[in-house]
Design a protein around this motif. Structure first.
Motif, PDB file in Angstrom:
ATOM      1  N   SER A 169       0.799  -1.222   0.000  1.00  0.00           N
ATOM      2  CA  SER A 169       0.000   0.000   0.000  1.00  0.00           C
ATOM      3  C   SER A 169       0.831   1.271   0.000  1.00  0.00           C
ATOM      4  O   SER A 169       0.516   2.222  -0.727  1.00  0.00           O
ATOM      5  N   VAL A 170       1.892   1.315   0.800  1.00  0.00           N
ATOM      6  CA  VAL A 170       2.677   2.541   0.937  1.00  0.00           C
ATOM      7  C   VAL A 170       3.685   2.691  -0.199  1.00  0.00           C
ATOM      8  O   VAL A 170       3.756   3.742  -0.854  1.00  0.00           O
ATOM      9  N   THR A 171       4.466   1.664  -0.452  1.00  0.00           N
ATOM     10  CA  THR A 171       5.533   1.770  -1.448  1.00  0.00           C
ATOM     11  C   THR A 171       4.998   2.068  -2.851  1.00  0.00           C
ATOM     12  O   THR A 171       5.574   2.917  -3.554  1.00  0.00           O
TER      13      THR A 171
ATOM     14  N   GLN B 174      -3.024   8.975  -2.667  1.00  0.00           N
ATOM     15  CA  GLN B 174      -3.006   7.539  -2.365  1.00  0.00           C
ATOM     16  C   GLN B 174      -2.246   7.277  -1.066  1.00  0.00           C
ATOM     17  O   GLN B 174      -2.676   6.478  -0.216  1.00  0.00           O
ATOM     18  N   LEU B 175      -1.115   7.968  -0.898  1.00  0.00           N
ATOM     19  CA  LEU B 175      -0.308   7.795   0.309  1.00  0.00           C
ATOM     20  C   LEU B 175      -1.049   8.300   1.538  1.00  0.00           C
ATOM     21  O   LEU B 175      -1.023   7.658   2.601  1.00  0.00           O
ATOM     22  N   LYS B 176      -1.700   9.443   1.408  1.00  0.00           N
ATOM     23  CA  LYS B 176      -2.443  10.010   2.539  1.00  0.00           C
ATOM     24  C   LYS B 176      -3.504   9.036   3.034  1.00  0.00           C
ATOM     25  O   LYS B 176      -3.672   8.829   4.241  1.00  0.00           O
TER      26      LYS B 176
ATOM     27  N   ALA C 113      -3.535   6.660   6.837  1.00  0.00           N
ATOM     28  CA  ALA C 113      -4.523   7.133   7.812  1.00  0.00           C
ATOM     29  C   ALA C 113      -4.414   6.424   9.166  1.00  0.00           C
ATOM     30  O   ALA C 113      -4.383   7.089  10.210  1.00  0.00           O
ATOM     31  N   PRO C 114      -4.333   5.097   9.229  1.00  0.00           N
ATOM     32  CA  PRO C 114      -4.220   4.458  10.546  1.00  0.00           C
ATOM     33  C   PRO C 114      -2.892   4.741  11.229  1.00  0.00           C
ATOM     34  O   PRO C 114      -2.822   4.840  12.461  1.00  0.00           O
ATOM     35  N   VAL C 115      -1.829   4.885  10.432  1.00  0.00           N
ATOM     36  CA  VAL C 115      -0.518   5.238  10.995  1.00  0.00           C
ATOM     37  C   VAL C 115      -0.577   6.618  11.623  1.00  0.00           C
ATOM     38  O   VAL C 115      -0.064   6.848  12.722  1.00  0.00           O
ATOM     39  N   ARG C 116      -1.235   7.523  10.925  1.00  0.00           N
ATOM     40  CA  ARG C 116      -1.351   8.900  11.404  1.00  0.00           C
ATOM     41  C   ARG C 116      -2.062   8.940  12.765  1.00  0.00           C
ATOM     42  O   ARG C 116      -1.646   9.664  13.683  1.00  0.00           O
TER      43      ARG C 116
END
Length: 230
Positions: A105-107, A154-156, A160-163
């Motif tokens: 998801s992130v990369t 997409q990154l934002k 979201a859960p990390v934030r």
């Protein structure tokens, strides 16, 4: 025993940008282990023949050879058990899930932000290989994949859960960084190293966390050469 990390470099040998190598660099610093690096480029696969592997990171610890960033982190936990990073049992399963989340998801979102900058950061001799392999993977030209604003959105969403977690604690693993932090940081450091593009908004808890991560372990990441220095 001497520890050596075979580490991807760019157009300048000092530019080290692999997300997976950054995981290992941070893990070695977490363990307080001294290590040397060997600069490696995409087309130098013959250099890794001893490891029966064709990409980095590769770590040698005396006569022991370990490949794959996550397996290297596991090896370091088993061999140097002080300051564990990944845990065991349920804790390990959670960090394994987080590894897959970062990679799936992130990369990919980060790649959309920095694709063309990444191509420019790579050694000129490696660019044709990089373009061919990545365009085959994405099914599109790099110029089409490179969509910074779309990538940021997409990154934002992905973060979201990390934030929300980082609103409650300074690091993903609590009061000090550990395995989950290094997994995510490796990918963000990859993008930060090769590009001037903003990844997250100023004031975002992820941005503050990233700044803290640059400074941990005597600034091993914050003191690294990036495109800003070239």
């Amino acid at each position: 025993m001497a520890i050596t990390l075979y580490d991807l470099c760019g157009r300048d040998e000092r530019l080290r940008f692999s997300p997976y190598c950054w995981r290992v660099r941070m893990a070695l610093a977490h363990k307080g282990l001294s290590f040397e690096t060997v600069a490696w480029r995409f087309l130098e696969k013959y250099v890794l023949a001893f490891a029966d592997y064709d990409k980095v990171p590769v770590l040698t610890d005396g006569d022991t050879v370990v490949t794959d960033s996550f397996e290297i982190m596991r090896y370091l936990d088993r061999t140097y058990p002080d300051a564990p990073m990944l845990g065991e049992g349920a804790s390990f399963q959670r960090v394994l899930f987080f590894k897959h989340f970062v990679e799936r998801s992130v990369t990919p979102a980060l790649f959309r932000i920095v694709a063309m900058d990444l191509l420019n950061a790579i050694h000129p001799d490696d660019r044709a290989y990089f373009r061919e392999t990545r365009e085959a993977r994405f099914g599109a030209r790099l110029e089409e994949v490179h969509q910074p604003e779309q990538g940021r959105q997409q990154l934002k969403q992905a973060l979201a859960p990390v934030r929300e977690l980082l609103r409650e604690s300074p690091y993903l693993d609590g009061e000090a960084p550990s395995g989950a932090d290094y997994l995510l940081f490796g990918s963000l450091m990859w993008a930060y190293t090769v590009s001037l593009e903003a990844l997250v908004e100023t004031g975002d808890p992820v941005d503050a966390w990233f700044t803290r991560m640059l400074n941990v372990h005597d600034g091993i990441a914050g003191n690294a050469i990036t495109v800003r220095d070239l």
